[in-house]
Design a protein around this motif. Structure first.
Motif, mmCIF file in Angstrom:
data_model
loop_
_atom_site.group_PDB
_atom_site.id
_atom_site.type_symbol
_atom_site.label_atom_id
_atom_site.label_comp_id
_atom_site.label_asym_id
_atom_site.label_seq_id
_atom_site.Cartn_x
_atom_site.Cartn_y
_atom_site.Cartn_z
ATOM 1 N N ARG A 126 0.878 -1.138 -0.071
ATOM 2 C CA ARG A 126 -0.043 0.135 0.080
ATOM 3 C C ARG A 126 0.812 1.236 0.162
ATOM 4 O O ARG A 126 0.675 2.101 -0.566
ATOM 5 C CB ARG A 126 -1.073 0.035 1.218
ATOM 6 N N ALA A 127 1.891 1.414 0.727
ATOM 7 C CA ALA A 127 2.695 2.301 0.776
ATOM 8 C C ALA A 127 3.430 2.656 -0.448
ATOM 9 O O ALA A 127 3.717 3.968 -1.077
ATOM 10 C CB ALA A 127 3.788 2.217 1.955
ATOM 11 N N PHE A 128 3.841 1.591 -1.129
ATOM 12 C CA PHE A 128 4.581 1.679 -2.478
ATOM 13 C C PHE A 128 3.618 2.279 -3.375
ATOM 14 O O PHE A 128 3.965 3.319 -4.187
ATOM 15 C CB PHE A 128 5.316 0.336 -2.933
ATOM 16 N N ILE A 129 2.519 1.799 -3.481
ATOM 17 C CA ILE A 129 1.426 2.148 -4.432
ATOM 18 C C ILE A 129 1.027 3.804 -4.339
ATOM 19 O O ILE A 129 0.830 4.615 -5.073
ATOM 20 C CB ILE A 129 0.527 1.249 -4.645
ATOM 21 N N ASP A 130 0.659 3.923 -3.127
ATOM 22 C CA ASP A 130 0.358 5.317 -2.774
ATOM 23 C C ASP A 130 1.393 6.298 -2.946
ATOM 24 O O ASP A 130 1.105 7.404 -3.226
ATOM 25 C CB ASP A 130 -0.194 5.088 -1.272
ATOM 26 N N PHE A 131 2.565 5.843 -2.579
ATOM 27 C CA PHE A 131 3.798 6.993 -2.955
ATOM 28 C C PHE A 131 4.268 6.896 -4.410
ATOM 29 O O PHE A 131 3.955 8.173 -4.782
ATOM 30 C CB PHE A 131 5.261 6.579 -2.097
ATOM 31 N N VAL A 132 4.309 5.906 -5.248
ATOM 32 C CA VAL A 132 4.774 5.948 -6.339
ATOM 33 C C VAL A 132 3.667 6.473 -7.497
ATOM 34 O O VAL A 132 3.814 7.108 -8.385
ATOM 35 C CB VAL A 132 5.423 4.542 -6.733
ATOM 36 N N GLY A 133 2.542 5.961 -7.239
ATOM 37 C CA GLY A 133 1.387 6.000 -8.211
ATOM 38 C C GLY A 133 1.248 7.368 -8.568
ATOM 39 O O GLY A 133 1.197 7.692 -9.648
ATOM 40 N N PRO A 134 0.705 8.363 -7.553
ATOM 41 C CA PRO A 134 0.494 9.795 -8.182
ATOM 42 C C PRO A 134 1.850 10.712 -8.517
ATOM 43 O O PRO A 134 1.847 11.195 -9.543
ATOM 44 C CB PRO A 134 0.267 10.366 -6.620
ATOM 45 N N ARG A 135 3.092 10.063 -8.226
ATOM 46 C CA ARG A 135 4.392 10.811 -8.704
ATOM 47 C C ARG A 135 4.605 10.428 -10.096
ATOM 48 O O ARG A 135 4.995 11.054 -10.750
ATOM 49 C CB ARG A 135 5.440 10.354 -7.841
ATOM 50 N N LEU A 136 4.368 8.943 -10.567
ATOM 51 C CA LEU A 136 4.322 8.473 -11.777
ATOM 52 C C LEU A 136 3.384 9.242 -12.557
ATOM 53 O O LEU A 136 3.693 9.559 -13.847
ATOM 54 C CB LEU A 136 4.187 6.980 -11.864
ATOM 55 N N GLY A 137 2.055 9.327 -12.149
ATOM 56 C CA GLY A 137 0.975 9.864 -13.058
ATOM 57 C C GLY A 137 1.493 11.441 -13.393
ATOM 58 O O GLY A 137 1.328 11.891 -14.374
#
Length: 318
Positions: A288-299
């Motif tokens: 959850r931490a990885f997706i919540d951290f990386v997802g918006p930044r990749l977007g």
């Protein structure tokens, strides 16, 4: 909670075909288990098991109840796991898989910041352009650029929309006639992504307002690869036309190494960037931490040159 406990015992007894085995698994005595099953049967008004001296089997009423009972128990376990996970700091190993070019360009710059935010998470990053089944490979999170995944056993979290563009080098365009219609690509050298046999058709739709119908064009060429950077380099070197995600060719277009071809046509379909993970990993604090951290930044990184509506704006024709 009594009902949930009773349903959990019922599910285990059905799976194990034994009250005693289910009682031992759940830390109950044989007498406690029998009383709970009897209470559940009294509530539903029908026997749930056909009992014999050797084992127990489900009655017709038990068979009707089992599927729903399993779903209820699984839902409760998942909800409790998510709540427990909220109070746990992300830690431990986390295995992430991503495409080679995408991982190097967009994921790598985020690793240091993620480590600073979650120093107790130990990342293993596997970069691979072939499709990797997250469940079979052991990856906790798989980042993929593709059409919407159809795996029913995976959670697919969308990160960004990635339009694709037809591009070629200025030198290659100068050496021959630049196509004015997609059908003319059948006689041009085209560089395929992936297996040539499965990517021999390129699909185009006209720009908004045009009366022309969508077309599918069979293409062929001297090179195919499952790596976008290799195909882009081949296009820059003048080997032919290629179709690649816009974010991958944006820099080459800006520097004039490539040109956007057929700007009045859109390559279809757009593809999406997804984070895939097994539903059982949803409550993992590290996942959850990885997706919540990386997802918006990749977007944000992928949408840096995005126009309204989430679509990258094609560059103006040269």
């Amino acid at each position: 909670m009594d009902r949930i406990s009773h349903l959990r015992l019922f599910v285990e007894a059905a799976r194990l075909a034994s009250f005693s085995a289910a009682a031992r698994k759940l830390g109950l005595t044989r007498d406690q288990a029998s009383k709970q099953i009897a209470a559940l049967e009294a509530e539903v008004g029908s026997p749930l098991f056909a009992r014999s001296t050797r084992n127990v089997t489900l009655s017709s009423a038990g068979q009707a109840l089992l599927g729903r009972a399993e779903a209820i128990v699984a839902m409760v376990d998942e909800a409790l796991g998510e709540v427990r996970g909220l109070s746990q700091a992300p830690r431990g190993p986390l295995r992430v898989n991503a495409p080679m070019s995408f991982g190097q360009r967009y994921l790598a710059p985020l690793i240091a910041a993620f480590h600073a935010a979650y120093p107790e998470v130990y990342l293993r990053l596997d970069l691979d352009d072939s499709f990797v089944d997250p469940v079979k490979s052991g990856a906790d999170v798989t980042l993929r650029i593709a059409h919407l995944p159809e795996q029913l056993d995976l959670v697919a979290r969308p990160i960004a929309v990635a339009p694709r563009w037809l591009v070629a080098s200025p030198g290659h365009l100068a050496a021959g006639d630049e196509p004015s219609e997609p059908e003319q690509l059948t006689s041009r050298a085209c560089l395929h992504y992936g297996e040539a046999a499965s990517t021999s058709l390129w699909h185009f739709e006209p720009a908004e307002g045009a009366e022309t119908r969508p077309v599918s064009v069979p293409v062929r060429g001297p090179v195919c690869s499952n790596n976008g950077d290799l195909l882009m380099r081949a296009a820059v070197d003048g080997l032919g036309f290629t179709v690649l995600p816009a974010f991958l060719v944006q820099d080459a277009l800006a520097t004039g190494q490539l040109r956007h071809v057929l700007p009045g046509w859109r390559v279809t379909p757009d593809i999406g960037v997804f984070a895939l993970y097994a539903s059982s990993a949803r409550s993992s604090p590290a996942v959850r931490a990885f997706i919540d951290f990386v997802g918006p930044r990749l977007g944000e990184a992928l949408d840096a040159t995005t126009a309204r509506g989430g679509r990258l704006s094609p560059p103006a024709p040269a």
